[in-house]
Write a protein that holds these residues in place. Structure first.
Motif, PDB file in Angstrom:
ATOM      1  N   TYR A 170       0.833  -1.196   0.000  1.00 26.53           N
ATOM      2  CA  TYR A 170       0.000   0.000   0.000  1.00 26.53           C
ATOM      3  C   TYR A 170       0.876   1.258   0.000  1.00 26.53           C
ATOM      4  CZ  TYR A 170      -3.769   3.162   1.477  1.00 26.53           C
ATOM      5  OH  TYR A 170      -4.677   4.171   1.554  1.00 26.53           O
ATOM      6  N   GLU A 173       2.928   1.538  -3.361  1.00 22.17           N
ATOM      7  CA  GLU A 173       2.093   2.030  -4.460  1.00 22.17           C
ATOM      8  C   GLU A 173       1.722   3.497  -4.279  1.00 22.17           C
ATOM      9  OE1 GLU A 173      -1.487  -0.216  -4.812  1.00 22.17           O
ATOM     10  OE2 GLU A 173      -0.450  -1.993  -5.568  1.00 22.17           O
TER      11      GLU A 173
ATOM     12  N   MET B   1      -1.424   5.313 -13.155  1.00 24.58           N
ATOM     13  CA  MET B   1      -1.622   3.959 -12.621  1.00 24.58           C
ATOM     14  C   MET B   1      -2.669   4.000 -11.515  1.00 24.58           C
ATOM     15  SD  MET B   1       1.229   1.418 -10.998  1.00 24.58           S
ATOM     16  CE  MET B   1       1.173   2.193  -9.388  1.00 24.58           C
ATOM     17  N   LYS B   3      -4.781   3.042  -8.254  1.00 19.97           N
ATOM     18  CA  LYS B   3      -4.418   2.410  -6.982  1.00 19.97           C
ATOM     19  C   LYS B   3      -5.019   1.026  -6.896  1.00 19.97           C
ATOM     20  CE  LYS B   3      -3.417   5.150  -3.112  1.00 19.97           C
ATOM     21  NZ  LYS B   3      -4.533   6.019  -2.964  1.00 19.97           N
ATOM     22  N   ILE B   4      -4.200   0.068  -6.575  1.00 23.17           N
ATOM     23  CA  ILE B   4      -4.685  -1.315  -6.517  1.00 23.17           C
ATOM     24  C   ILE B   4      -5.110  -1.652  -5.091  1.00 23.17           C
ATOM     25  CG2 ILE B   4      -4.113  -3.712  -6.953  1.00 23.17           C
ATOM     26  CD1 ILE B   4      -1.907  -2.480  -8.893  1.00 23.17           C
ATOM     27  N   LYS B   5      -4.310  -1.197  -4.143  1.00 21.53           N
ATOM     28  CA  LYS B   5      -4.615  -1.513  -2.752  1.00 21.53           C
ATOM     29  C   LYS B   5      -5.522  -0.432  -2.145  1.00 21.53           C
ATOM     30  CE  LYS B   5      -1.593  -4.969  -2.032  1.00 21.53           C
ATOM     31  NZ  LYS B   5      -2.108  -5.689  -3.196  1.00 21.53           N
ATOM     32  N   SER B   6      -6.448  -0.863  -1.335  1.00 20.48           N
ATOM     33  CA  SER B   6      -7.262   0.121  -0.631  1.00 20.48           C
ATOM     34  C   SER B   6      -7.595  -0.411   0.751  1.00 20.48           C
ATOM     35  CB  SER B   6      -8.541   0.420  -1.410  1.00 20.48           C
ATOM     36  OG  SER B   6      -9.496  -0.576  -1.120  1.00 20.48           O
TER      37      SER B   6
END
Ligand code: ADP
Ligand code: FES
Ligand code: MG
Lengths: 183, 124
Positions: A170, A173, B1, B3-6
């Protein structure tokens, strides 16, 4: 120190040593003003004015038994080398704010380095501390608040391996997204 | 890009993790990494990361925490390992590449790595 993230960790650890339970880390990068600033604010025991006034002075002692500071003078030297400086504001019993500024594009400015690693060392190593982290790069923003994470996790600790892996990704990214904006 | 994680991921992790929580709390191993200025400058943050990764890889449950300066500059990074019923052992000048052996010997084989030891505290 080879990375600004190591200086940041050192200042965060000072706050922990001062008994802080809440710490706010703010990082602001502004390329148009050529500035990089990080600020650590804590609710620890604070410093009497005499101490606050001299914590940035390079130490001259031999530090055999009880050394007087090393971390903040090192930070001040690094900031000054890169066209900036360090400010310390502190109030006994209330807390401390340490703010370091660097010229972003200065030749002698160390790279930011492994900021996720720094944040994880604090979050996992000092579970009781509530950290708010706010990072702005040219108007883009990323934030993390350990209280929000704890609320989402309930009784599952932040140190749980799955949580740790998630946190690492997290942060990686989120911070990478600041440097490489969405087009 | 994008966000993949949340934070939503955490709710899923929470459900999964709750099942093994009871098991995880049993083992009484603490690993303590010195995070004073000298420790940080000597690479303690990366040592902590290496320790977490190795514990993960070997599925070992241990509590990893940090401690401030204890005035042993030239021995940093310092790593202490404390296990219920055993002496607390302090290891000196630990680098990330030494971590797999440290974990394997001390935690898995139950053998102190004598050549890296700088101090011991008897079991309380
Ligand atoms: N956030 C803080 N709150 C209270 N006191 C602080 C804080 N940061 C630094 N200090 C005081 O300043 C001293 C010098 O800090 P530093 O240069 O980092 O060296 P060290 O942490 O090794 O003592 C500390 O020992 C402490 O007394
Ligand atoms: S300043 Fe703490 S060990 Fe050197
Ligand atoms: Mg310090």
């Amino acid at each position: 120190m080879r990375e600004l993230a190591l200086h940041i960790l050192d200042v965060l650890e000072n706050a922990v040593e001062a008994g802080a339970t809440r710490i706010t880390l703010t990082i602001e990068e502004d390329s148009s003003c050529d500035r990089f600033t990080f600020t650590v604010r804590d609710n620890g025991r604070g410093m009497p004015p005499e101490l606050a006034a001299r914590v940035l002075d390079p130490f001259v002692t031999t530090r055999q038994t009880r050394h007087v500071g090393l971390g903040l003078p090192l930070l001040a030297a690094a900031a000054e080398r890169a066209g900036g400086g360090v400010q310390v504001r502190s109030e006994p019993g209330r807390g401390t704010e340490v703010s370091a500024t660097f010229r972003l594009r200065h030749w002698d400015r160390a790279p930011l380095g492994d900021l996720p690693g720094t944040l994880l060392a604090l979050i996992l190593g000092k579970e009781g501390v509530h950290l708010t982290y706010l990072h702005r790069v040219d108007g883009r923003e990323f934030r993390l608040d350990t209280a929000e994470l704890r609320q989402a996790l309930g009784e599952v600790p932040l140190t749980h391996p799955s949580v740790r892996r998630w946190l690492q990704e997290y942060l990686r990214e989120g911070i990478a997204g600041l440097e490489r904006p969405v087009e | 890009m994008p966000k993949i994680k949340s934070l939503d991921d955490l709710r899923r992790i929470r459900e999964e993790a709750q099942q093994d929580l009871r098991v995880r709390l049993e083992t009484g191993t603490r690993i303590i990494v010195g995070m004073g200025t000298c420790g940080i400058a000597a690479g303690a943050r990366d040592v902590m990361r290496a320790i977490l990764e190795e514990l993960d890889r070997r599925k070992i449950d241990a509590h990893v925490e940090t401690v401030g300066c204890i005035g042993m500059c030239s021995c940093e990074p310092l790593v202490d390992i404390e296990q219920a019923g055993h002496a607390r052992v302090t290891y000196r000048n630990i680098k990330p590449h030494m971590v797999p052996r440290l974990i394997e010997e001390h935690l898995i084989n139950g053998r102190v790595v004598e050549e890296w030891v700088v101090g011991r505290l008897p079991a309380s």
